[in-house]
Design an enzyme around this catalytic site. Sequence first.
Site, PDB file in Angstrom:
ATOM      1  N   ASP A 179       0.613  -1.291  -0.151  1.00 36.88           N
ATOM      2  CA  ASP A 179      -0.243   0.041  -0.380  1.00 36.88           C
ATOM      3  C   ASP A 179       0.557   1.415   0.416  1.00 36.88           C
ATOM      4  OD1 ASP A 179      -1.940  -2.139   0.262  1.00 36.88           O
ATOM      5  OD2 ASP A 179      -2.311  -1.553   2.087  1.00 36.88           O
ATOM      6  N   GLU A 403       2.773  -9.086  12.074  1.00 36.70           N
ATOM      7  CA  GLU A 403       2.241  -8.803  10.253  1.00 36.70           C
ATOM      8  C   GLU A 403       4.206  -8.087   9.479  1.00 36.70           C
ATOM      9  OE1 GLU A 403      -0.190  -5.670  10.306  1.00 36.70           O
ATOM     10  OE2 GLU A 403      -0.954  -5.888   8.210  1.00 36.70           O
TER      11      GLU A 403
HETATM   12  C1  2M8 Z   1      -3.263  -4.363   4.068  1.00 35.02           C
HETATM   13  O1  2M8 Z   1      -4.057  -3.818   2.842  1.00 35.02           O
HETATM   14  C2  2M8 Z   1      -5.167  -3.413   3.500  1.00 35.02           C
HETATM   15  C3  2M8 Z   1      -6.214  -2.667   2.363  1.00 35.02           C
HETATM   16  O2  2M8 Z   1      -5.884  -3.673   1.326  1.00 35.02           O
HETATM   17  C4  2M8 Z   1      -5.565  -2.421   4.486  1.00 35.02           C
HETATM   18  O3  2M8 Z   1      -4.348  -2.027   4.762  1.00 35.02           O
HETATM   19  O4  2M8 Z   1      -6.416  -2.625   5.234  1.00 35.02           O
HETATM   20  C5  2M8 Z   1      -1.566  -5.144   3.019  1.00 35.02           C
HETATM   21  O5  2M8 Z   1      -0.980  -5.275   3.815  1.00 35.02           O
HETATM   22  C6  2M8 Z   1      -1.980  -5.531   1.499  1.00 35.02           C
HETATM   23  O6  2M8 Z   1      -1.010  -6.694   1.446  1.00 35.02           O
HETATM   24  C7  2M8 Z   1      -2.783  -7.250   2.712  1.00 35.02           C
HETATM   25  O7  2M8 Z   1      -3.340  -8.139   1.088  1.00 35.02           O
HETATM   26  C8  2M8 Z   1      -3.808  -7.098   3.221  1.00 35.02           C
HETATM   27  C9  2M8 Z   1      -4.760  -7.454   4.679  1.00 35.02           C
HETATM   28  O8  2M8 Z   1      -3.866  -8.305   4.865  1.00 35.02           O
HETATM   29  O9  2M8 Z   1      -3.418  -5.336   4.705  1.00 35.02           O
END
Ligand code: 2M8
Length: 430
Positions: A179, A403
Amino acid sequence: DAPVRAVISPSASLDRAARRVLAANWRRGATVPAGGLYPHQWSWDSAFIALGLRHFSPVRAQRELESLFGAQWTDGRVPHIVFDPLVPADAYFPGPAFWRSADVAGAPGVPTSGIVQPPAHALAAWETFRAAPAVARSRRFLERLYPRLVAWHDFLLTARDLRGRGLVSVVHPWESGMDNSPAWDVPLSRVVPLPPAELARRDLAHAAAAERPTDTDYGRYIRLARDYRDSGYRETPGFAVEDPLCNALLAAGEHALASIAAEIGLDPARHLARAQQVTDALMAELWDVTAGTFFAYDVVGDAVLRSYSIAGLLPVVVPDLPVATDLVKTALGDRFRLADACPVPSYDLTAADHEAGRYWRGPGWINTSWLFWYGLRLHGETGLADDLRDRLLARVRTAGFREYLDPLTGAGFGTDDFSWTAALTLDLIR
Ligand code: 2M8
């Protein structure tokens, strides 16, 4: 379901602890990335999760991918989030009321977002099959998934080949999976952020602000998503980049589709041809021989984005890539320090704007490190691969299923009990 904090002691094996995390995060047919921070199904998370589940519950691994593709749109896109209707509407921002998929012809019955994520699915489907072929054959897993995977790749290579060079563009930073990568700073700087009053961020209830994107980032993310939504998810807004990771996963995915086609009695030739086309386009458009890495391309600004992110090294997952040795050399250099930094940093350790604890601006992630490990093995770098695997497992043993981690100290950040960390740990153990 209450989140289970995995306590990793010498008595409780890493394997058992990882399975407990995945069991706690399972929700009636799919796994959430983390119960609090990400309480729905995410697209590329499910691919990584299947890679772990396949070792102890092949049917659950298959269902993970089937449920995601059950929410595929008729134009072939696989949404980046499939919302769980039983989760309160305000548990995640932006939620189903923002994306309004029900208003779009061709969207599925279940609410979803309208953007996508990197195409790791064909690779995951093939590996899931390989872990338990008899079970997969009896459920006709590949026969049912194959046409959906083909439609997904077709969508990317048609609707998203914005420059006509045979490469896929992502039209939102969330689509890259990385992101707030510094690689997106220049193209994002053209987007006027919405004011904080228009954001209802929920992430900060579950993770420290210093470890997450800023309000300015979110103001830009929401403006871009809103504009895309308001065009009926057709017109790409003011952001479009060709990302080496997405395109590498597509090339690797076409190789996987060739294997899948052969397994179910179809001709693999078109997939091998496509894999070659995407690989050639990656080499022609994104490879920088002097830098020894792939750089993303800013389609709107018509310029190379000379930012050293882990995405630039991940074409190492492509079979027959002619520059795998160069990528390994860059990984071993000061920017990524493959020999001692772990997980592999998401961004250049020597850059002035490297931030060891802020999301995709420096920390090491298990999924991108797993992809690099997979690529090392693919290209015969067994010694480096084994060493990386041992150090990744040591980090997880100490920090738990976090994470993301500081690549130099191993300190854990973001949410705990994170599904792909647990799933890929299970795969690395094997
Ligand atoms: C993160 O992205 C989401 C939006 O899609 C967020 O920040 O809310 C990123 O690390 C993405 O790569 C990942 O798939 C997602 C869920 O783990 O979180």
